[in-house]
Design an enzyme around this catalytic site. Structure first.
Site, PDB file in Angstrom:
ATOM      1  NE  ARG A 119      26.075  35.669  55.201  1.00  0.00           N
ATOM      2  CZ  ARG A 119      26.986  36.222  54.413  1.00  0.00           C
ATOM      3  NH1 ARG A 119      26.683  37.297  53.719  1.00  0.00           N
ATOM      4  NH2 ARG A 119      28.203  35.721  54.332  1.00  0.00           N
ATOM      5  CE  LYS A 214      21.371  42.829  50.425  1.00  0.00           C
ATOM      6  NZ  LYS A 214      22.329  42.507  51.462  1.00  0.00           N
TER       7      LYS A 214
HETATM    8  C1  R5P Z   1      22.100  39.968  53.880  1.00  0.00           C
HETATM    9  O1  R5P Z   1      20.920  40.245  53.685  1.00  0.00           O
HETATM   10  C2  R5P Z   1      22.844  40.514  55.031  1.00  0.00           C
HETATM   11  O2  R5P Z   1      21.991  41.222  55.876  1.00  0.00           O
HETATM   12  C3  R5P Z   1      23.979  41.431  54.609  1.00  0.00           C
HETATM   13  O3  R5P Z   1      23.441  42.572  53.977  1.00  0.00           O
HETATM   14  C4  R5P Z   1      24.901  40.757  53.660  1.00  0.00           C
HETATM   15  O4  R5P Z   1      25.213  39.490  54.103  1.00  0.00           O
HETATM   16  C5  R5P Z   1      26.162  41.565  53.458  1.00  0.00           C
HETATM   17  O5  R5P Z   1      26.987  40.876  52.568  1.00  0.00           O
HETATM   18  P1  R5P Z   1      28.083  41.616  51.704  1.00  0.00           P
HETATM   19  O6  R5P Z   1      28.937  42.424  52.609  1.00  0.00           O
HETATM   20  O7  R5P Z   1      28.820  40.500  51.042  1.00  0.00           O
HETATM   21  O8  R5P Z   1      27.366  42.466  50.695  1.00  0.00           O
END
Ligand code: R5P
Length: 313
Positions: A119, A214
């Site tokens: 990421r 998001k």
């Molecule tokens: C980010 O865009 C990824 O696709 C996931 O949505 C993200 O890494 C999820 O992280 P968390 O569970 O900490 O919200």
């Protein structure tokens, strides 16, 4: 009710491991597991009809580790399988690659069911590294080829300096879902994961897809979810993402779906990292069940991504 729905994946995995520690059926290849990836490696050996090497892992008093691999790997293709779930797993992967070369493997293939640091695929702020590039370069030094499973951005494969391919395991996430979903909506929490939601819907064979929007605050890590205008009242919703880390993205999404009176909400992901109290967050948010693959070995690892990797090997 929630916990009862989580499958006892480790039990299934242990049975597989017992079976595959028997003498090799196919002596020309050997699967070499990282300590954190033993169930996945056993499933891969089974799916690929290859043998599973018995690796020893030890830790010294100062915290350093060491591995020992089977001598039988000499002259064979070694498939090192290690999810780099933390820094120790990264170091251990480099050691395994070096150990199989030292033992005389003719070729080294590295399978990263979960690629840590994927990421961090850009220097988001001045002075930061492109961490996934740094990791990919280090991993490339010990291998002839890399296979990854749904890294957060498939473009990270370009950072490896050896041939690297990405396989998409999203289709298997349909397997644990109940057959009686009511007017199912397969929903991703952001636009980036809509392709995964579509793949799961296609594998399930029924339903619609949509995505939320998001926003994550870089400093606090807090997530804000903006809903789409999809009608969810009375429908079963399957949330689909690549990874659940802190669980904030999914728990905020569940809260929105509850406000809009969705029926049952299922959460699925490729990589169920489920760090810290993520599972509790999802449970208290009202999730019906959490299903992930075994790229990260957790209680929620309800289905294996290994057959998809086996097809690529
Ligand atoms: C980010 O865009 C990824 O696709 C996931 O949505 C993200 O890494 C999820 O992280 P968390 O569970 O900490 O919200």
């Amino acid at each position: 009710m929630f916990s009862a729905r989580l499958l006892t994946h480790r039990t299934v995995a242990s049975r597989r491991i017992e079976k595959w520690f028997s003498p090799a059926d196919n002596p020309s290849h050997m699967i070499i597991p990282g300590a954190e990836t033993q169930a996945f490696a056993a499933a891969l050996a089974e799916a690929a009809d290859e043998s599973l090497g018995r690796v020893e892992y030890e830790q010294f008093a100062d915290g350093e580790g060491v591995v020992r691999v089977p001598e039988a790997v000499a002259g064979e293709r070694a498939v090192v399988v290690a999810s780099t779930v933390d820094s120790d797993a990264h170091v251990q992967l480099l050691q395994l690659q070096d150990a199989v070369r030292e033992a005389g493997a003719s070729e080294v293939v590295t399978v990263l069911p979960y690629m840590g640091y994927a990421r961090q695929d850009a220097a988001f702020r001045e002075g930061e590294p492109v961490s996934s590039r740094a990791m990919a370069r280090a991993i490339s030094t010990g291998t002839d080829r890399v296979v990854t499973v749904n890294p957060h951005e498939p473009a990270v494969c370009d950072f490896f300096t050896v041939p690297a391919t990405n396989v998409d395991a999203a289709g298997v996430l349909a397997e644990p879902l109940p057959a009686d979903l009511a007017e199912p909506l397969f929903l991703s929490p952001d636009e980036g994961a809509i392709g995964l939601a579509e793949t799961v819907r296609d594998a399930y064979g029924a339903g619609e897809t949509d995505h939320f929007v998001k926003d994550r605050d870089y400093d606090s890590g807090e997530v804000a979810i903006s809903p789409s205008d999809a009608a969810v009242a009375g429908r079963d919703v399957v949330l689909v993402d690549d990874i659940i880390a802190t669980g904030s993205t999914m728990s905020e999404s569940i809260a929105v779906l509850n406000e809009r009176e969705a029926a049952r909400v299922y959460v699925t992901c490729i990589h169920p990292m489920l760090a810290s109290n993520a599972l509790t967050k999802l449970s208290t948010a009202g999730v019906e069940a959490v299903y992930g693959t075994d790229t990260v070995e957790r209680a929620a690892s309800a289905v294996s991504a290994a057959p998809v990797v086996a097809a690529e090997l």
